[in-house]
Enzyme design. Structure first.
Site, mmCIF file in Angstrom:
data_model
loop_
_atom_site.group_PDB
_atom_site.id
_atom_site.type_symbol
_atom_site.label_atom_id
_atom_site.label_comp_id
_atom_site.label_asym_id
_atom_site.label_seq_id
_atom_site.Cartn_x
_atom_site.Cartn_y
_atom_site.Cartn_z
ATOM 1 N N HIS A 100 0.824 -1.209 0.000
ATOM 2 C CA HIS A 100 0.000 0.000 0.000
ATOM 3 C C HIS A 100 0.859 1.261 0.000
ATOM 4 O O HIS A 100 2.080 1.225 0.228
ATOM 5 C CB HIS A 100 -0.936 0.005 1.201
ATOM 6 C CG HIS A 100 -0.261 0.047 2.539
ATOM 7 N ND1 HIS A 100 0.316 1.183 3.059
ATOM 8 C CD2 HIS A 100 -0.067 -0.923 3.475
ATOM 9 C CE1 HIS A 100 0.818 0.940 4.250
ATOM 10 N NE2 HIS A 100 0.614 -0.342 4.527
ATOM 11 N N CYS A 159 3.420 -4.633 6.677
ATOM 12 C CA CYS A 159 3.017 -4.384 5.293
ATOM 13 C C CYS A 159 4.219 -3.921 4.465
ATOM 14 O O CYS A 159 5.275 -3.561 5.001
ATOM 15 C CB CYS A 159 1.925 -3.319 5.241
ATOM 16 S SG CYS A 159 0.332 -3.860 5.903
#
Length: 420
Positions: A327, A345
């Protein structure tokens, strides 16, 4: 006027008899529901079955074709129902007996074609049709295939969800044999039992780009276990798109994206910091969300602690159900390409995240190497199926476990050569 008499191969009653759940009866007769007119060599062949007008064959009994006379043998038998499902069978070495080795379906119409040869080598053929009876009150095993019809990446497994658990190995083999997968081009593949109610199917290596895949169930009416028969299942068709593989090197803080074997972009990234290390291994894109609100409490970080966060996140590509994404992370651009500072992440700039979001689809491959994290779980947190070797994968099949494999069925490739 004179004529040449037709020569028959058997004196007396019959050359062949067919039995379905009953002893062999007398000669062919008008009241025999299994009798059918021959299309060649009528005098060489006749059949007998359950007997009695209106009787239907028991689907739980094997189908047998037996040569009764001393002069002649069976050369071939094919049995198929109106849905196009063939009945597997074995012919004895002497050609005297053929018997089915796969179950018949209930409430189905079958056509059996038998070829024979007499002592002089003359061929004979005949066709018989019969109908199997309806089962009594029984549970129905339904199957739901996944994913939904559409276009997916080369890492997308097929899934089969069962309505009831199946634990017995013999019953699992019946189920698995009835779940048929075909593709163009053809690939080597196998089902793997994730648990008692879920199976996954994948090839030995990633699907070739632009493959078409069809999966269907042949279990309708088939006996699986005591009081359990297969239900009717809608088939599924998929298309595989371009081969898109993203390789994240956590130690080098970079992601390299390949399309059909060609490198198309190299992206500076940050991955999980110590204590929150990103999982190693192969993951598959599960979905894409333009905006996600990420809270640390969802991964067990207490609100108000030094690691707590509550962030608006854009261009989030999900790779695990537990919350691992690729992301946009504009707050960490100074560390991207240099240090790992995330909570697991893979973060990148807004521009790169938007490009990646647009470049990938469900089923595309995201592989992480050189992280201090553990390896992605094969099941339960997304599609980690590719983290099993091909031998390990086949060991989870009720049909191929421990069996020989062709030379080309080697350990599943972790990455394409271009992505090494």
């Amino acid at each position: 006027m004179s004529h040449t008499p037709r020569t028959t191969t058997v004196a007396g009653c019959t050359l062949l008899a067919v039995a379905l759940g009953a002893g062999l009866t007398a000669c062919d007769g008008d009241d025999n529901p299994l009798a059918a007119a021959p299309y060649d060599a009528a005098d060489q062949i006749s059949f007998s079955g359950p007997g009695g007008a209106g009787r239907k064959a028991d689907p739980d009994k094997p189908l047998e074709v037996v040569a009764e006379g001393s002069d002649g043998r069976i050369t071939d038998v094919t049995a198929m129902d109106t849905s196009g499902r063939y009945v597997a069978g074995e012919l004895s070495a002497d050609g005297r007996r053929w018997h089915s080795t796969s179950p018949l379906a209930a409430d189905a119409r079958y056509t059996v074609r038998v070829s024979t040869e007499n002592g002089d080598g003359a061929p004979g053929r005949k066709v018989l049709t019969f109908v199997t009876g309806k089962p009594g009150a029984q549970k129905r095993l339904d199957v739901a295939f996944g994913p939904e019809a559409g276009t997916y990446g080369v890492g997308q497994p097929l899934t089969a969800e069962l309505s009831d658990p199946v634990t017995d190995p013999a019953q699992r083999a019946v189920v698995e044999r009835g779940l048929r997968v075909s593709s163009t081009p053809a690939v080597q593949g196998a089902w793997h039992w994730v648990d008692d109610k879920e199976l996954h199917y994948r090839p030995a290596e990633y699907w070739p780009a632009h493959t078409t895949v069809q999966v269907r169930s042949n279990l309708a009416g088939i006996k699986i276990g005591d009081r359990l028969r297969g239900g009717t299942t809608a088939p599924l068709s998929l298309t595989i798109g371009d081969e898109v593989i993203a390789v994240t090197d956590a130690a080098a803080h970079s992601m390299t994206v390949f399309k059909n074997g060609e490198e198309i972009r190299k992206i500076p990234v940050t991955t999980g910091k110590p204590g929150f290390d990103t999982r190693n291994g192969i993951k598959v894109v599960l979905g894409k969300e333009p905006f996600v609100r990420m809270r640390s409490t969802t991964i067990g970080i207490a609100e108000g602690s030094s690691e707590a966060y509550d962030l608006p996140v854009h261009f989030a590509t999900r790779v695990t159900w537990s919350g691992e994404y690729v992301h946009a992370a504009p707050w960490s651009t100074g560390s991207q390409g240099y240090a790992n500072v995330s909570h697991g992440c893979t973060g990148m700039s807004m521009e790169n995240a938007e490009w990646f979001f647009d470049a990938v689809r469900e089923g595309d491959v995201v592989s992480v190497v050189n992280s201090a994290g553990h390896t992605m779980e094969p099941f339960g947190n997304g599609f980690g199926d590719w983290n099993l070797t091909w031998d390990q994968w086949r060991a989870g099949s009720a049909l191929t476990a421990g069996g020989p494999q062709a030379p080309e069925q080697q350990e599943a490739a972790r990455l394409r050569p271009a992505a090494a």
